[in-house]
Structure formats: C-alpha cells, structure tokens
Design an enzyme around this catalytic site. Structure first.
Site, mmCIF file in Angstrom:
data_model
loop_
_atom_site.group_PDB
_atom_site.id
_atom_site.type_symbol
_atom_site.label_atom_id
_atom_site.label_comp_id
_atom_site.label_asym_id
_atom_site.label_seq_id
_atom_site.Cartn_x
_atom_site.Cartn_y
_atom_site.Cartn_z
ATOM 1 N N ILE A 14 82.341 84.701 52.713
ATOM 2 C CA ILE A 14 82.107 85.424 51.455
ATOM 3 C C ILE A 14 83.423 85.951 50.865
ATOM 4 O O ILE A 14 83.582 86.012 49.643
ATOM 5 C CB ILE A 14 81.057 86.557 51.629
ATOM 6 N N SER A 36 92.472 89.913 59.538
ATOM 7 C CA SER A 36 91.499 88.937 60.026
ATOM 8 C C SER A 36 92.090 88.274 61.262
ATOM 9 O O SER A 36 93.265 87.899 61.263
ATOM 10 C CB SER A 36 91.233 87.898 58.926
ATOM 11 N N ARG A 37 91.274 88.133 62.306
ATOM 12 C CA ARG A 37 91.813 87.682 63.590
ATOM 13 C C ARG A 37 92.222 86.223 63.589
ATOM 14 O O ARG A 37 93.120 85.823 64.291
ATOM 15 C CB ARG A 37 90.772 87.917 64.697
ATOM 16 N N LYS A 90 77.147 93.806 51.906
ATOM 17 C CA LYS A 90 75.777 94.050 52.344
ATOM 18 C C LYS A 90 75.515 93.245 53.615
ATOM 19 O O LYS A 90 76.129 92.201 53.779
ATOM 20 C CB LYS A 90 74.761 93.683 51.258
ATOM 21 N N ASP A 168 69.086 88.799 56.368
ATOM 22 C CA ASP A 168 70.422 88.769 55.744
ATOM 23 C C ASP A 168 70.299 88.335 54.282
ATOM 24 O O ASP A 168 70.787 89.037 53.396
ATOM 25 C CB ASP A 168 71.381 87.865 56.535
HETATM 26 P P1 NAP Z 1 81.674 84.893 58.122
HETATM 27 O O1 NAP Z 1 81.929 83.616 57.396
HETATM 28 O O2 NAP Z 1 81.304 84.826 59.569
HETATM 29 O O3 NAP Z 1 82.958 85.786 57.908
HETATM 30 C C1 NAP Z 1 83.101 87.058 58.464
HETATM 31 C C2 NAP Z 1 84.535 87.205 58.967
HETATM 32 O O4 NAP Z 1 84.637 88.467 59.614
HETATM 33 C C3 NAP Z 1 84.887 86.159 60.001
HETATM 34 O O5 NAP Z 1 85.519 85.054 59.385
HETATM 35 C C4 NAP Z 1 85.800 86.899 60.948
HETATM 36 O O6 NAP Z 1 87.153 86.647 60.627
HETATM 37 C C5 NAP Z 1 85.540 88.365 60.714
HETATM 38 N N1 NAP Z 1 84.948 89.004 61.899
HETATM 39 C C6 NAP Z 1 85.319 90.185 62.432
HETATM 40 N N2 NAP Z 1 84.583 90.476 63.498
HETATM 41 C C7 NAP Z 1 83.738 89.459 63.665
HETATM 42 C C8 NAP Z 1 82.733 89.179 64.616
HETATM 43 N N3 NAP Z 1 82.457 90.024 65.618
HETATM 44 N N4 NAP Z 1 82.032 88.024 64.491
HETATM 45 C C9 NAP Z 1 82.290 87.151 63.503
HETATM 46 N N5 NAP Z 1 83.240 87.374 62.555
HETATM 47 C C10 NAP Z 1 83.943 88.517 62.648
HETATM 48 O O7 NAP Z 1 80.503 85.728 57.414
HETATM 49 P P2 NAP Z 1 80.218 85.846 55.845
HETATM 50 O O8 NAP Z 1 79.197 84.853 55.462
HETATM 51 O O9 NAP Z 1 81.476 85.899 55.103
HETATM 52 O O10 NAP Z 1 79.460 87.260 55.848
HETATM 53 C C11 NAP Z 1 80.152 88.485 56.001
HETATM 54 C C12 NAP Z 1 79.314 89.554 55.326
HETATM 55 O O11 NAP Z 1 79.143 89.194 53.947
HETATM 56 C C13 NAP Z 1 77.906 89.688 55.911
HETATM 57 O O12 NAP Z 1 77.501 91.017 55.953
HETATM 58 C C14 NAP Z 1 77.035 88.896 54.923
HETATM 59 O O13 NAP Z 1 75.711 89.371 54.855
HETATM 60 C C15 NAP Z 1 77.764 89.156 53.613
HETATM 61 N N6 NAP Z 1 77.524 88.140 52.611
HETATM 62 C C16 NAP Z 1 77.616 86.816 52.892
HETATM 63 C C17 NAP Z 1 77.307 85.867 51.915
HETATM 64 C C18 NAP Z 1 77.403 84.372 52.163
HETATM 65 O O14 NAP Z 1 76.986 83.580 51.294
HETATM 66 N N7 NAP Z 1 77.955 83.907 53.270
HETATM 67 C C19 NAP Z 1 76.895 86.278 50.656
HETATM 68 C C20 NAP Z 1 76.874 87.631 50.381
HETATM 69 C C21 NAP Z 1 77.180 88.547 51.366
HETATM 70 P P3 NAP Z 1 88.236 86.657 61.820
HETATM 71 O O15 NAP Z 1 87.642 85.889 62.938
HETATM 72 O O16 NAP Z 1 89.428 85.993 61.191
HETATM 73 O O17 NAP Z 1 88.461 88.099 62.153
#
Ligand code: NAP
Length: 308
Positions: A14, A36-37, A90, A168
């Site tokens: 996101i 970011s890790r 969110k 979610d």
């Molecule tokens: P994501 O692709 O997994 O990205 C989250 C990032 O957070 C990871 O790339 C990771 O980066 C970091 N992170 C830190 N601690 C972590 C852990 N314990 N496990 C996994 N990642 C961790 O997730 P996302 O889809 O972007 O979603 C993140 C948030 O945005 C959620 O709350 C989601 O509901 C919200 N959101 C997502 C979307 C969508 O379409 N995907 C839309 C609206 C809102 P590092 O490993 O580099 O630290």
C-alpha cells in the site's frame, strides 16, 4: 509554513501503490525518510526500523505507519513518545485497548493522531451521507466480495491473529456504513468461516440493527474470483441509494450520479496536513469496534484449508 517532514514506516504494497504518489501530489508535506526492514527508496534517508530512524539525526515531524496492524502499536507509541505526529493505515491497530491508549497518549502529548479510513475518502461517501440524512432508511445490505489471492498474495500477516482475515477489506465497508448512516447500529448475529489451517476468517456473514430498528446485513467473502463486488445498497422510502466500486460510484434510484477516479489517498494526506496545522486528532474507531464485536459474537464455521 514549512512542509511537514514525513517518514513512511513499512514500505510494502500500500505504501508503494498509494502513499508515495499521494504524498508527492499533496501540498504541505514531503517524504524525507523511510523505515523498512527489506526495502529502500532512492532519494530519501533509509532505516531498518522506526527506532533507528527516531535515534538518527534526520529531522522528521510525522510518521505514516503502513505496516500490518500487529506491531503497529509499539511503532506508533515510539513515534508519539518522540514528539512526532502519526498517521495510521487502517485498521488502526490489532486491539481496541491499544488504539484507545494511543489516542490518550496523543492527547496528552498535544500531537496529531489520524486513524485513516481510506474508503471513507471515496467520492460517493459524503454525497451519500447527505442524501441519507434526508430520507427514511428501510434496509442496508453490504456485499464485499473479492479474491484474496489477487489482492493479498503472500501476505502471511493477514491470516494471523490480529490480521483480521476477510475483515481487512470488510472493515472498509464498515468504515463507509458508519459514516453514511444517520444513526448508530449494533451487531446481533455473526457467522465466521475459518479455513482449517488459518487463524483468521475467509468469510463473514453479519446482521446488525440500527437504534431505530433498521436491518443492516453484511456479507464478506474472500473467495470471489472474476468480477469483484464492493457494494452497499440502501433502500429508502424514496428509492435506492447504492454505492459501488468501494464507494467511488453512486447510483440514486438506479441513475448514475457520481463516477470518480480514485483520489482516496490524496484526500487522506490533504486531511492529515490540515489536522497537523490545527493540532487536531481524528480517531473514529467505530469500524474496529464492529469488527471486534463480530469476533466476540461470532459462531465459528470451519471450511477447507486455504493454500496460497
Ligand atoms: P504489506 O505489503 O505486507 O506491507 C507491509 C510492510 O510492512 C511490509 O512490506 C514490511 O516491510 C513491513 N512490516 C513491518 N513489520 C512487518 C511484519 N511483522 N510482517 C509483515 N510486514 C511487516 O502489506 P500492505 O498490503 O501494504 O498493508 C499494510 C497495511 O495497509 C495494512 O493495515 C492494510 O490493511 C492496509 N491497506 C492495504 C491495502 C492493499 O491494497 N494492500 C489497501 C489499503 C490499506 P519490511 O519487511 O521492509 O519491514
């Protein structure tokens, strides 16, 4: 006034899909750092974790947390303790007690805490709210059905406790319904379908009732392939009010009234800048309250194991 110096924490899907472009397009805020890790971004200071960022010489005013909900509390607390404004993706956290604790901390510190609901920033939401304030509502039916394999490939956290599973996306629908309905509503029945090998539900069937006795139903499902459904249908004494495409389109009595390109995240950053300027807080946790209720009142049904 100088632009707000912002850091993104968690450069994942996101952050890349929406936050980077929205920050770029918003006056009054600039991205100066990322924590970011496993990811880096050219042109800004990069850190492994938020603690390294907060301990560094890089000056920031605010952080935008784009990490999964589990673990976000300690990141938000560290930022607020360090005197930084905080914007939360969110859902705002993994539990109710932690988000209320953050709100209290932000108030004590006099800092902005913005618990964002991107779907509320969609084009049809405020017009639907204004319309429904003038009509008598008979029923509300939410259908939020999408393909988890398409939207969340390889995201292990989403299936873990606190990841919310189908809530979610489902919480996005609840963030719209809590905004557009003129009265409060509460849960009366909840059925949650869990894959045999997962800790979070893949589908949910919910029944609510408003204070005035209006029925509100919600069907969330992560197993829908083909066309995706993100619809909210409100029947009123003067005909139907229907939001589709996640709240970006509005149909009134069958007529298309609003069709707009997605500006949700630009609207969120515009609002964050305004909140910081005013020294204000925006924390409506009601969508998370309904999700917590759904787990509390939920009857658990087991279904086939889910494989990515
Ligand atoms: P994501 O692709 O997994 O990205 C989250 C990032 O957070 C990871 O790339 C990771 O980066 C970091 N992170 C830190 N601690 C972590 C852990 N314990 N496990 C996994 N990642 C961790 O997730 P996302 O889809 O972007 O979603 C993140 C948030 O945005 C959620 O709350 C989601 O509901 C919200 N959101 C997502 C979307 C969508 O379409 N995907 C839309 C609206 C809102 P590092 O490993 O580099 O630290």
């Amino acid at each position: 006034m100088a632009p707000i110096r912002l850091a993104i924490v968690g450069l994942g899907k996101i952050a890349r899909d929406q936050h980077l472009g929205a920050i770029e397009a918003t006056d009054g805020i600039e991205l100066v750092a990322v924590a970011s890790r496993h990811a880096r971004l050219d042109g800004v200071a990069c850190f492994h974790e938020i603690g390294d960022l907060l301990d560094s010489d890089v000056e920031i005013d605010a952080v935008s947390l784009c990490t999964p909900p589990q673990g976000r509390f300690s990141q938000a607390k560290a930022a607020l303790d360090a005197g930084k404004h905080v914007m939360l993706e969110k859902p705002p956290g993994a539990t109710l007690s932690e988000v209320y604790a953050l709100e209290a901390l932000a108030r004590r510190k006099g800092l902005t805490l913005f618990s964002t609901w991107h779907s509320r920033a969609a084009a049809a939401v405020e017009p639907a709210r204004a319309l429904l304030a003038k009509r008598k509502i008979r029923s509300v039916a939410v259908e939020w059905k999408e393909d988890v394999r398409h939207w969340h490939p390889g995201q292990a956290w989403i299936w873990e406790p606190g990841g919310l599973g189908v809530f979610d996306p489902g919480i996005n629908a609840l963030s719209i319904v809590t905004r557009i309905l003129p009265e409060e509503f509460h849960l009366t029945r909840s059925e949650l379908t869990f894959p045999a090998n997962r800790a979070a539900p893949i589908a949910a069937s919910l029944v609510f009732e408003t204070d005035g006795g209006v029925p509100v139903s919600a069907e969330f499902d992560w197993r829908q392939t083909g066309p995706q459904t993100w619809d909210i249908r409100v029947e009123t004494d003067e005909g139907s009010v229907v939001l589709t495409h996640g709240g970006s389109r509005l149909f009134v009595n069958g007529e298309s009234v609003i069709v707009e390109e997605d500006k949700e995240y630009r609207n969120l950053y515009r609002d964050f800048v305004a909140l910081v300027m005013k020294g204000a807080i925006d924390t409506d946790f009601s969508p998370l309250v309904h999700v917590a209720d759904a787990f509390m009142l939920g009857r658990r049904i087991q279904t086939a194991a889910f494989e990515d």
